[in-house]
Design an enzyme around this catalytic site. Structure first.
Site, PDB file in Angstrom:
ATOM      1  N   THR A  45       0.807  -1.219   0.000  1.00 52.70           N
ATOM      2  CA  THR A  45       0.000   0.000   0.000  1.00 52.70           C
ATOM      3  C   THR A  45       0.842   1.272   0.000  1.00 52.70           C
ATOM      4  O   THR A  45       0.297   2.376  -0.019  1.00 52.70           O
ATOM      5  CB  THR A  45      -0.944   0.024   1.219  1.00 52.70           C
ATOM      6  N   LEU A  47       3.496   4.329   1.177  1.00 48.93           N
ATOM      7  CA  LEU A  47       3.602   5.157   2.382  1.00 48.93           C
ATOM      8  C   LEU A  47       2.296   5.908   2.606  1.00 48.93           C
ATOM      9  O   LEU A  47       2.128   7.043   2.204  1.00 48.93           O
ATOM     10  CB  LEU A  47       4.786   6.124   2.263  1.00 48.93           C
ATOM     11  N   HIS A  48       1.378   5.231   3.262  1.00 50.57           N
ATOM     12  CA  HIS A  48       0.102   5.848   3.635  1.00 50.57           C
ATOM     13  C   HIS A  48       0.212   6.344   5.079  1.00 50.57           C
ATOM     14  O   HIS A  48       1.305   6.404   5.639  1.00 50.57           O
ATOM     15  CB  HIS A  48      -1.052   4.854   3.445  1.00 50.57           C
ATOM     16  N   ALA A  49      -0.898   6.700   5.691  1.00 50.70           N
ATOM     17  CA  ALA A  49      -0.887   7.380   6.993  1.00 50.70           C
ATOM     18  C   ALA A  49      -0.122   6.643   8.092  1.00 50.70           C
ATOM     19  O   ALA A  49       0.658   7.256   8.821  1.00 50.70           O
ATOM     20  CB  ALA A  49      -2.320   7.642   7.447  1.00 50.70           C
ATOM     21  N   GLU A 120       3.657  -4.275   8.293  1.00 53.01           N
ATOM     22  CA  GLU A 120       2.385  -4.626   7.620  1.00 53.01           C
ATOM     23  C   GLU A 120       2.501  -5.935   6.885  1.00 53.01           C
ATOM     24  O   GLU A 120       3.495  -6.330   6.391  1.00 53.01           O
ATOM     25  CB  GLU A 120       1.989  -3.507   6.638  1.00 53.01           C
TER      26      GLU A 120
END
Length: 120
Positions: A45, A47-49, A120
């Site tokens: 995914t 570099l998300h929040a 993750e």
């Protein structure tokens, strides 16, 4: 024969050139001492929040200047909005630059985060 005005202009130019060389030399020396390393964003995914929050918190613990370079953009690792706005996708390669008194410790911890895919 050089007039006094021409001599003053030459003197000012020489001082300017010397100062420019000193500044340039300091910049080159500073660049030489920093750590740079390529890292791959392993989580699908990107570099998300959550990973960005982890990076910003980590960077905040160090005195060093820490930056991420992606698509020719340099972003301070202490900037949540800058990192989120960069849109770093999973599988992308980024460059991390650490410069300061604790740069090695910062780079080691950042490398570990990227290697584990931010958990993750």
């Amino acid at each position: 024969i050089i007039s006094k005005i021409d001599a003053k202009k030459e003197q000012k130019k020489l001082i300017y050139d010397i100062n420019t060389c000193i500044v340039l030399t300091l910049y080159i020396c500073k660049d030489y001492n920093m750590l740079k390393e390529q890292m791959v964003v392993k989580n699908a995914t990107g570099l998300h929040a959550r990973p960005v929050t982890t990076l910003v918190k980590l960077a905040g613990r160090y005195k060093s200047s820490i930056e991420l370079v992606y698509n020719d953009k340099t972003i301070k690792l202490k900037s949540m909005m800058g990192l989120l706005g960069a849109g770093v996708k999973g599988g992308s390669t980024v460059e991390i630059i650490c410069d300061g008194e604790d740069e090695q410790a910062a780079m080691d911890e950042i490398r570990e985060l990227f290697a584990t895919g931010f958990g993750e």
